[in-house]
Design a protein around this motif. Structure first.
Motif, PDB file in Angstrom:
ATOM      1  N   SER A  62       8.203   1.910 -24.682  1.00 11.05           N
ATOM      2  CA  SER A  62       8.643   3.717 -24.687  1.00 11.05           C
ATOM      3  C   SER A  62       9.396   3.526 -23.036  1.00 11.05           C
ATOM      4  N   GLY A  63      10.157   3.655 -22.879  1.00  3.60           N
ATOM      5  CA  GLY A  63      10.394   3.679 -21.243  1.00  3.60           C
ATOM      6  C   GLY A  63      10.569   2.625 -20.410  1.00  3.60           C
ATOM      7  N   ASN A  64      10.112   1.530 -21.077  1.00  7.56           N
ATOM      8  CA  ASN A  64      10.603  -0.398 -20.883  1.00  7.56           C
ATOM      9  C   ASN A  64      10.443  -0.712 -19.511  1.00  7.56           C
ATOM     10  N   ALA A  65       9.233  -0.248 -19.415  1.00  7.49           N
ATOM     11  CA  ALA A  65       8.729  -0.481 -18.249  1.00  7.49           C
ATOM     12  C   ALA A  65       6.735  -1.132 -17.919  1.00  7.49           C
ATOM     13  N   VAL A  66       6.308  -0.882 -16.969  1.00  6.63           N
ATOM     14  CA  VAL A  66       5.258  -2.078 -16.853  1.00  6.63           C
ATOM     15  C   VAL A  66       4.287  -0.022 -16.737  1.00  6.63           C
ATOM     16  N   ARG A  67       3.629   0.040 -17.537  1.00  5.71           N
ATOM     17  CA  ARG A  67       2.542   1.023 -16.627  1.00  5.71           C
ATOM     18  C   ARG A  67       1.380   0.819 -15.924  1.00  5.71           C
ATOM     19  N   LEU A  68       1.428   1.189 -14.848  1.00  8.98           N
ATOM     20  CA  LEU A  68       0.052   0.970 -13.752  1.00  8.98           C
ATOM     21  C   LEU A  68      -0.391   2.685 -14.098  1.00  8.98           C
ATOM     22  N   TYR A  69      -2.059   2.669 -14.146  1.00  6.97           N
ATOM     23  CA  TYR A  69      -2.408   3.593 -14.516  1.00  6.97           C
ATOM     24  C   TYR A  69      -3.633   4.103 -13.327  1.00  6.97           C
ATOM     25  N   GLN A  70      -3.784   5.312 -13.478  1.00  4.21           N
ATOM     26  CA  GLN A  70      -4.216   6.317 -12.730  1.00  4.21           C
ATOM     27  C   GLN A  70      -5.275   5.884 -11.825  1.00  4.21           C
ATOM     28  N   ASN A  71      -5.814   6.313 -11.159  1.00  2.00           N
ATOM     29  CA  ASN A  71      -6.657   5.727 -10.004  1.00  2.00           C
ATOM     30  C   ASN A  71      -7.332   4.659  -9.818  1.00  2.00           C
ATOM     31  N   GLY A  72      -6.143   4.172  -9.260  1.00  2.00           N
ATOM     32  CA  GLY A  72      -6.533   3.019  -8.764  1.00  2.00           C
ATOM     33  C   GLY A  72      -5.373   2.031  -9.030  1.00  2.00           C
ATOM     34  N   ALA A  73      -4.679   1.779 -10.317  1.00  2.00           N
ATOM     35  CA  ALA A  73      -4.046   0.350 -10.226  1.00  2.00           C
ATOM     36  C   ALA A  73      -2.875  -0.017  -9.529  1.00  2.00           C
ATOM     37  N   THR A  74      -2.966  -1.462  -9.327  1.00  2.00           N
ATOM     38  CA  THR A  74      -1.861  -2.004  -8.334  1.00  2.00           C
ATOM     39  C   THR A  74      -0.995  -2.870  -8.679  1.00  2.00           C
ATOM     40  N   MET A  75      -0.431  -2.926  -7.678  1.00  2.06           N
ATOM     41  CA  MET A  75       1.258  -3.737  -8.107  1.00  2.06           C
ATOM     42  C   MET A  75       1.256  -4.914  -5.574  1.00  2.06           C
ATOM     43  N   THR A  76       1.053  -6.393  -6.163  1.00  2.00           N
ATOM     44  CA  THR A  76       1.501  -6.638  -4.862  1.00  2.00           C
ATOM     45  C   THR A  76       2.576  -6.768  -5.537  1.00  2.00           C
ATOM     46  N   VAL A  77       3.662  -6.895  -3.863  1.00  2.23           N
ATOM     47  CA  VAL A  77       4.397  -7.312  -3.973  1.00  2.23           C
ATOM     48  C   VAL A  77       4.244  -8.640  -2.946  1.00  2.23           C
ATOM     49  N   THR A  78       4.063 -10.339  -2.753  1.00  2.00           N
ATOM     50  CA  THR A  78       4.426 -11.102  -2.323  1.00  2.00           C
ATOM     51  C   THR A  78       5.525 -12.163  -1.969  1.00  2.00           C
ATOM     52  N   ALA A  79       5.869 -12.544  -0.720  1.00  2.00           N
ATOM     53  CA  ALA A  79       7.057 -13.438  -0.102  1.00  2.00           C
ATOM     54  C   ALA A  79       6.590 -14.856   0.111  1.00  2.00           C
ATOM     55  N   ASN A  80       6.359 -15.464  -0.166  1.00  2.00           N
ATOM     56  CA  ASN A  80       5.922 -16.724   0.150  1.00  2.00           C
ATOM     57  C   ASN A  80       5.793 -16.612   1.198  1.00  2.00           C
ATOM     58  N   GLY A  81       5.277 -15.806   2.605  1.00  2.00           N
ATOM     59  CA  GLY A  81       5.651 -16.180   3.761  1.00  2.00           C
ATOM     60  C   GLY A  81       6.946 -15.608   4.328  1.00  2.00           C
ATOM     61  N   LYS A  82       7.209 -15.178   3.587  1.00  2.00           N
ATOM     62  CA  LYS A  82       9.182 -15.063   4.211  1.00  2.00           C
ATOM     63  C   LYS A  82       8.601 -13.458   4.859  1.00  2.00           C
ATOM     64  N   THR A  83       9.171 -12.497   5.620  1.00  2.00           N
ATOM     65  CA  THR A  83       9.362 -11.765   5.640  1.00  2.00           C
ATOM     66  C   THR A  83      10.046  -9.975   4.324  1.00  2.00           C
ATOM     67  N   ILE A  84       9.417  -9.587   4.013  1.00  2.00           N
ATOM     68  CA  ILE A  84      10.048  -8.636   3.063  1.00  2.00           C
ATOM     69  C   ILE A  84      10.299  -7.672   3.855  1.00  2.00           C
ATOM     70  N   LYS A  85      11.618  -7.201   3.841  1.00  2.00           N
ATOM     71  CA  LYS A  85      12.742  -6.035   4.782  1.00  2.00           C
ATOM     72  C   LYS A  85      12.089  -5.042   3.757  1.00  2.00           C
ATOM     73  N   SER A  86      12.699  -5.027   2.944  1.00  2.00           N
ATOM     74  CA  SER A  86      13.026  -3.589   1.798  1.00  2.00           C
ATOM     75  C   SER A  86      13.204  -3.964   0.419  1.00  2.00           C
TER      76      SER A  86
END
Length: 145
Positions: A62-86
């Protein structure tokens, strides 16, 4: 499992700009199943965690999405030492309530854009009730390689 990677051909200081993306519906997860991480390419990994929320992240058809719940769930994006621009994050069902730990994040809406320079960005849900969560349906990350 479908992951899209493209080299934009642009360069900055000798580095090439690379864009990697993933659609959550293409990851092969079962409805209501745990969603822990998505690997976009050899460098970029998106990790979902319960954080301070009462419920762990899960994928829903329903929504085809990962649900991150209220009150502090997290999503961390890492780039193996590379610089994320956007990053361009697409949200489902009007649930786009999260904030990054660095950089700039566009106004709340179904598609939000993060800009800055970081090798890792941690987003945390900002809502405090079930109407103010973050449902991630797609993510596109541009970084320098």
């Amino acid at each position: 499992k479908v992951i899209t990677v493209s080299q934009n051909g642009k360069s900055e200081g000798g580095a090439t700009e690379v864009t990697a993306s993933a659609v959550m519906a293409d990851q092969g997860w079962a409805n209501a199943g745990a969603a822990k991480e998505v690997k976009l390419d050899d460098n970029v990994v998106v990790k979902f965690a319960q954080g301070k929320a009462g419920t762990a992240p899960a994928y829903y058809t329903s929504g085809n999405a990962v649900r991150l719940y209220q009150n502090g769930a997290t999503m961390t994006v890492t780039a193996n030492g590379k610089t994320i621009k956007s990053m361009e994050i697409t949200f489902a069902q009007g649930h786009y309530y999260m904030a990054p730990d660095c950089g700039e994040f566009s106004a709340e809406g179904d598609v939000r854009v993060w800009t800055g320079e970081a090798t890792e960005v941690k987003f945390t849900t900002t809502g405090t009730d079930k109407n103010h969560r973050a449902y991630i349906s797609a993510i596109k990350v541009t970084y320098l390689d």
